[in-house]
Design an enzyme around this catalytic site. Structure first.
Site, PDB file in Angstrom:
ATOM      1  N   ILE A 137     -12.364  -2.095   8.699  1.00 35.14           N
ATOM      2  CA  ILE A 137     -11.318  -1.342   8.012  1.00 35.14           C
ATOM      3  C   ILE A 137     -11.882   0.002   7.577  1.00 35.14           C
ATOM      4  CG2 ILE A 137      -9.657  -1.324   6.113  1.00 35.14           C
ATOM      5  CD1 ILE A 137      -9.301  -3.594   8.173  1.00 35.14           C
ATOM      6  N   GLY A 196      -0.492  -3.159   7.833  1.00 31.92           N
ATOM      7  CA  GLY A 196      -1.700  -2.427   8.202  1.00 31.92           C
ATOM      8  C   GLY A 196      -2.922  -3.275   7.897  1.00 31.92           C
ATOM      9  N   GLU A 197      -4.017  -2.627   7.515  1.00 32.08           N
ATOM     10  CA  GLU A 197      -5.265  -3.314   7.166  1.00 32.08           C
ATOM     11  C   GLU A 197      -5.902  -4.029   8.358  1.00 32.08           C
ATOM     12  OE1 GLU A 197      -4.697  -6.102   3.980  1.00 32.08           O
ATOM     13  OE2 GLU A 197      -3.774  -4.645   2.647  1.00 32.08           O
ATOM     14  N   GLY A 198      -5.382  -3.887   9.551  1.00 30.21           N
ATOM     15  CA  GLY A 198      -5.867  -4.691  10.659  1.00 30.21           C
ATOM     16  C   GLY A 198      -5.291  -6.089  10.690  1.00 30.21           C
TER      17      GLY A 198
END
Length: 336
Positions: A71, A303-305
């Site tokens: 991240i 988001g955030e992966g």
């Protein structure tokens, strides 16, 4: 292998000369798939994923043992235009949450058996407001590309990159609009939850920024309209290619960063798959431009992966079936 580039021109050369898929391993994996104890095509897309993964890893019978999630966090000067429902301080606060194990990506990485690394990129110095000038200069975008490149562990065998950065859906929308045209309204979404007036404001910002920064290739667009976290994701994706590490793309912002590579070198994303289609309105359109079919569609927009991390187990399952199943000969089963 530390970064060996210090200019955008050198990075472009790396993209041009990046390794290709191993054709021998790909063919051997296809042959193995045809001998496994199942009807042809019975595992659907899992078969294609396993063969693709084997080709990039250079072995007909691969395994996934060391997935990595990274991240990157950055702050955006364009937030001065009122494009987000949250203040820029949230970026740093969320980085602390990642580091303390309290975010969704921590749980999803753990469930996937993936290591998680978090890199905060000069959060006290936002990029420039790209409605006024370039978000970064060449030295700045190269520094962020290098940060991404150096963040990939050499033993990694599957990579997910994600981001945190208040204002970065506006950056991603501006990149998509600059690279693929259409109207600004086609690419903006509600991001962190802006209202109708906020959505119209984002469209204005994107329209003005793209008009200011016309021309150039994907890396020029990344420098002018991106953020440090987007550039770092692009650098990590490129580093993975240099090591033949397959990559699962996350959501809209990650995909916008990846698109900058593809618009610079057309085959730059051949080692990537789309983990999911997010609820951010323009993500599917961006995936279509890149000819990427998402593995999952769960209405996520965090988001955030997170979507990419969730898809790790899809890849693991595909590879486990491909490498672990018996062939007809091994199982003593008649092959029709």
């Amino acid at each position: 292998m530390p970064a060996t580039f210090s200019t955008l021109a050198e990075f472009r050369t790396l993209l041009t000369h990046a390794p290709k898929i191993d054709a021998i391993a790909l063919g051997e994996a296809q042959d193995r798939n045809g001998q496994l104890t199942k009807p042809p095509g019975a595992l659907g897309r899992l078969e294609d994923l396993a063969i693709w993964y084997a080709g990039w890893r250079g072995t007909a019978r691969p395994s996934i043992d060391a997935p990595q999630v990274i991240i990157f966090a950055g702050n955006h000067g364009v937030t001065a235009q009122g494009v987000s429902a949250f203040p820029a301080e949230v970026t740093e606060q969320m980085v602390m949450n990642f580091q303390h194990g309290g975010a969704a990506i921590n749980q999803l990485s753990k469930a996937a058996g993936a290591s998680l690394d978090v890199h905060a990129l000069s959060l006290d110095v936002p990029t420039q407001d790209f409605t006024q000038t370039s978000a970064m200069d060449e030295a700045g975008v190269v520094d962020a590309l290098v940060a991404g490149w150096n963040a990939v562990a050499p033993h990694t065998d599957l990579l997910v990159v994600g981001e945190m950065g208040i204002g970065n859906t506006t950056s991603a929308a501006a990149i998509a609009h600059a690279l693929f045209g259409g109207q600004a309204e086609d690419w903006v979404g509600r991001g962190t939850g802006v209202d109708d007036a906020g959505l119209a404001n984002k469209a204005r910002v994107v329209r003005e920024a793209v008009a200011l920064h016309a021309g150039g290739d994907g890396l020029d667009t990344l420098m002018r309209l991106g953020g440090r976290e987007l550039a770092a994701m692009a650098g990590a994706i490129a580093k993975a290619r240099s090591l033949r590490i397959p990559v699962i793309l996350d959501g809209f912002i990650c995909t916008a960063a990846a698109a900058c590579l593809a618009q610079t070198q057309p085959d730059a994303l051949d080692h990537t798959v789309a983990g999911h289609a997010s609820a951010e309105a323009a993500h599917r359109a961006l995936l279509a431009q890149l000819d990427k079919q998402p593995l999952l569609a769960l209405n996520m927009r965090l988001g955030e992966g997170s979507g990419g991390a969730l898809a790790i187990n899809i890849l693991k399952s595909a590879v486990a079936c491909h490498s672990g199943m018996a062939t007809f000969a091994e199982a003593g089963v008649s092959d029709a």
